[in-house]
Motif scaffolding. Structure first.
Motif, PDB file in Angstrom:
ATOM      1  N   ASN A 213       0.862  -1.181   0.000  1.00 10.89           N
ATOM      2  CA  ASN A 213       0.000   0.000   0.000  1.00 10.89           C
ATOM      3  C   ASN A 213       0.899   1.232   0.000  1.00 10.89           C
ATOM      4  O   ASN A 213       1.451   1.619   1.031  1.00 10.89           O
ATOM      5  N   TRP A 215       0.179   4.308  -0.302  1.00 11.92           N
ATOM      6  CA  TRP A 215      -0.368   5.476   0.387  1.00 11.92           C
ATOM      7  C   TRP A 215      -0.044   5.447   1.882  1.00 11.92           C
ATOM      8  O   TRP A 215       0.196   6.482   2.496  1.00 11.92           O
ATOM      9  N   ASP A 216      -0.049   4.251   2.467  1.00  7.31           N
ATOM     10  CA  ASP A 216       0.230   4.119   3.900  1.00  7.31           C
ATOM     11  C   ASP A 216       1.613   3.548   4.172  1.00  7.31           C
ATOM     12  O   ASP A 216       2.004   3.396   5.333  1.00  7.31           O
ATOM     13  N   SER A 217       2.352   3.184   3.098  1.00  7.91           N
ATOM     14  CA  SER A 217       3.686   2.576   3.228  1.00  7.91           C
ATOM     15  C   SER A 217       3.627   1.319   4.089  1.00  7.91           C
ATOM     16  O   SER A 217       4.454   1.113   4.980  1.00  7.91           O
ATOM     17  N   THR A 218       2.637   0.477   3.832  1.00  7.79           N
ATOM     18  CA  THR A 218       2.471  -0.772   4.580  1.00  7.79           C
ATOM     19  C   THR A 218       2.321  -1.940   3.615  1.00  7.79           C
ATOM     20  O   THR A 218       1.953  -1.757   2.445  1.00  7.79           O
ATOM     21  N   ASN A 246       0.507  -3.935  12.294  1.00  3.39           N
ATOM     22  CA  ASN A 246      -0.250  -2.715  12.515  1.00  3.39           C
ATOM     23  C   ASN A 246      -1.726  -2.993  12.762  1.00  3.39           C
ATOM     24  O   ASN A 246      -2.374  -2.290  13.541  1.00  3.39           O
TER      25      ASN A 246
END
Length: 327
Positions: A213, A215-218, A246
């Protein structure tokens, strides 16, 4: 014949002697060979001319993603960016600022756009543009946009007083090799987590896929088994070289707030069908709706202005019927 040959030889001896006469500084005056590509002299006002071979060599030095050759007068920062010719770098002539065509605005964008791997990222958006706003004291905020679709690409804050990047955020997909390495680490980490293993039960019955992801750097790992789903969100903390979970959740389940909002929207939609509702609100420009729960599956929808209630409807969501309405 011999006399002519002697004169010819004597001419070349004298010519060679003249070419080897000492120069005024004591050296030997020789004719200069043509300059090779890699020996080209600086081009005044435009930095240094660099041959293709020289660029290739500088790219391979240390695996740098952006190579450049600076003029001797440059000492780094904005001056060196403006004066250099570089592979994959962005020049001030490449920049389009939608709302501010000033030199300072373009200089701020130039520093942002040449940071780290951003030039390579922007190469995927050949028509990218920028929006710039002055925040005072030589600090400029910047939005990067796709010039064709107006898709937002990133944000930055540049301080021109010291040519520094105060803050930036550019969501980028990971390069294939980095994504593969991250996915392998994440999946190995997940399958050692006791809580996840307990929720999955027999792991062999589940399929799974891992995505990044940006956008969330996950990293998001989706487990699926029939109609059952489980989402595990993992963060790789590069600075401390560690991973942590998370979130673990059912991706199809609505949150409590989402459930309430959905119910309110349904109640308002049903209330619009109440008899005579438009007789009370149709001629009023500035009205709002308030929706409050009354009991299970029943919601009161009120159409109000700032100082009066215009109409109300009591709605039952289970039957999608209006129980009561009036002004």
């Amino acid at each position: 014949m011999k006399q002519k040959l002697f004169i010819f030889i004597l001419f070349f001896v004298l010519l060679g002697s003249a070419c080897d006469q000492p120069s005024e500084d004591g050296g030997t005056a020789v004719s200069n060979p043509p300059l090779t590509n890699s020996e080209m002299v600086p081009n005044e006002g435009n930095g240094r001319m660099v041959s293709g071979a020289t660029m290739s060599e500088s790219m391979s030095d240390g695996g740098s993603q952006m190579s450049s050759v600076e003029s001797e007068e440059s000492s780094g920062g904005l001056l060196s960016i403006l004066e250099r010719t570089a592979v994959d770098s962005i020049t001030i002539g490449d920049i389009t600022v939608l709302n501010d065509d000033s030199r300072q605005a373009k200089e701020a964008v130039l520093i942002f756009a040449n940071h780290d791997t951003i030039p390579n990222f922007l190469a995927g958006y050949p028509n990218w543009v920028a929006e710039v706003w002055d925040e005072g004291e030589l600090v400029f905020g910047i939005n990067l946009l796709d010039g064709e679709t107006q898709e937002w690409l990133g944000w930055g804050q540049i301080d021109l007083s010291d040519e520094s990047i105060v803050d930036l955020y550019v969501p980028m997909d990971l390069p294939p090799e980095q994504f593969q390495a991250g996915r392998d680490r994440v999946e190995a980490f997940i399958f050692e987590d006791a809580e996840i293993l307990a929720r999955l039960g027999d792991v062999s019955l589940w399929g799974y896929d891992t995505y990044y992801n940006k956008w969330d750097s996950t990293f998001e790992t989706y487990f699926y088994k029939g109609i059952e789903e489980l989402l595990v969100v993992t963060v790789i903390d590069e600075q401390n070289d560690e991973l942590y979970i998370n979130a673990i959740k059912d991706p199809s389940a609505l949150t409590e707030a989402q459930t309430v909002n959905e119910a309110q929207d349904r109640a308002i939609t049903i209330a619009y069908d109440a008899e005579n509702v438009w007789d009370f609100i149709g001629e009023v420009d500035d009205w709002s709706t308030y929706v409050t729960p009354v009991e299970e599956n029943q919601w009161l929808v009120e159409f109000v202005t700032t100082d009066a209630r215009l109409f109300y409807a009591l709605v039952d969501l289970s039957s999608e019927q209006i129980i009561e309405s009036g002004s």
